[in-house]
Write a protein that holds these residues in place. Sequence first.
Motif, PDB file in Angstrom:
ATOM      1  N   GLN A  82       0.836  -1.208   0.000  1.00 20.10           N
ATOM      2  CA  GLN A  82       0.000   0.000   0.000  1.00 20.10           C
ATOM      3  C   GLN A  82       0.870   1.256   0.000  1.00 20.10           C
ATOM      4  OE1 GLN A  82      -2.583  -0.638   3.419  1.00 20.10           O
ATOM      5  NE2 GLN A  82      -3.996  -1.850   2.175  1.00 20.10           N
ATOM      6  N   THR A  83       0.279   2.354  -0.477  1.00 21.74           N
ATOM      7  CA  THR A  83       0.968   3.639  -0.578  1.00 21.74           C
ATOM      8  C   THR A  83       0.171   4.693   0.167  1.00 21.74           C
ATOM      9  OG1 THR A  83       1.873   3.052  -2.737  1.00 21.74           O
ATOM     10  CG2 THR A  83       1.813   5.398  -2.199  1.00 21.74           C
ATOM     11  N   VAL A  84       0.863   5.560   0.879  1.00 17.15           N
ATOM     12  CA  VAL A  84       0.245   6.703   1.553  1.00 17.15           C
ATOM     13  C   VAL A  84       0.948   7.951   1.044  1.00 17.15           C
ATOM     14  CG1 VAL A  84      -0.257   7.816   3.750  1.00 17.15           C
ATOM     15  CG2 VAL A  84      -0.238   5.310   3.603  1.00 17.15           C
ATOM     16  N   LYS A  85       0.157   8.943   0.612  1.00 13.28           N
ATOM     17  CA  LYS A  85       0.717  10.210   0.132  1.00 13.28           C
ATOM     18  C   LYS A  85       0.355  11.313   1.112  1.00 13.28           C
ATOM     19  CE  LYS A  85       0.987  10.838  -4.341  1.00 13.28           C
ATOM     20  NZ  LYS A  85       0.673  11.047  -5.756  1.00 13.28           N
ATOM     21  N   CYS A  86       1.363  12.059   1.533  1.00 13.98           N
ATOM     22  CA  CYS A  86       1.188  13.187   2.436  1.00 13.98           C
ATOM     23  C   CYS A  86       1.418  14.463   1.630  1.00 13.98           C
ATOM     24  CB  CYS A  86       2.173  13.105   3.595  1.00 13.98           C
ATOM     25  SG  CYS A  86       2.008  11.592   4.573  1.00 13.98           S
ATOM     26  N   PRO A  87       0.433  15.368   1.593  1.00 17.41           N
ATOM     27  CA  PRO A  87       0.590  16.569   0.770  1.00 17.41           C
ATOM     28  C   PRO A  87       1.623  17.550   1.328  1.00 17.41           C
ATOM     29  CG  PRO A  87      -1.479  16.647   1.976  1.00 17.41           C
ATOM     30  CD  PRO A  87      -0.865  15.306   2.253  1.00 17.41           C
ATOM     31  N   ALA A  88       2.030  18.460   0.505  1.00 22.50           N
ATOM     32  CA  ALA A  88       3.006  19.487   0.883  1.00 22.50           C
ATOM     33  C   ALA A  88       2.552  20.225   2.131  1.00 22.50           C
ATOM     34  CB  ALA A  88       3.195  20.465  -0.269  1.00 22.50           C
ATOM     35  N   GLY A  89       3.469  20.370   3.080  1.00 22.36           N
ATOM     36  CA  GLY A  89       3.215  21.153   4.279  1.00 22.36           C
ATOM     37  C   GLY A  89       2.415  20.458   5.367  1.00 22.36           C
ATOM     38  N   GLU A  90       1.885  19.266   5.129  1.00 20.56           N
ATOM     39  CA  GLU A  90       1.067  18.582   6.140  1.00 20.56           C
ATOM     40  C   GLU A  90       1.958  18.005   7.241  1.00 20.56           C
ATOM     41  OE1 GLU A  90      -2.654  15.768   5.844  1.00 20.56           O
ATOM     42  OE2 GLU A  90      -0.825  14.659   5.337  1.00 20.56           O
ATOM     43  N   GLU A  91       1.701  18.394   8.486  1.00 20.15           N
ATOM     44  CA  GLU A  91       2.447  17.842   9.608  1.00 20.15           C
ATOM     45  C   GLU A  91       1.924  16.440   9.886  1.00 20.15           C
ATOM     46  OE1 GLU A  91       2.483  20.571  12.916  1.00 20.15           O
ATOM     47  OE2 GLU A  91       3.502  22.104  11.722  1.00 20.15           O
TER      48      GLU A  91
END
Length: 137
Positions: A82-91
Amino acid sequence: MEHITSTPTVKAPAERFTGDVYLNQIEAPADPARLAAALVRFTPGARTHWHSHAKGQTLYITDGVGLVGTRDGTVVRASAGQTVKCPAGEEHWHGATDTTLMAHVAMLVGDENGDGTTWLEPVTGEQYAKALAAVAG
């Protein structure tokens, strides 16, 4: 073409991680692509500190089961494949569950100052326990 046959495994720094975490760098950010990638292995209970990335981060889970949590209390339980993407700037933070190791390939695009990561405070035991409870079952 460049063929890299191996990279050394290093213990992750305690000022950025809780518990035993091991890193193998795959790629360091450099012009023109600025890709940073590493294989990161977390022992049970180990996790990153809170952090964010200027251009976001993609985590591809290669082994075990892990958690990814955000400041608003959202927690994702992810397993191998599985893949998890964290957007720019998200703590956010990520790590293993309390009973299972987790390994992932962490990928991001760096900026002109390096990898664009801002490291923050540790995830507390209470925050970690709450994340585990949120995905239990």
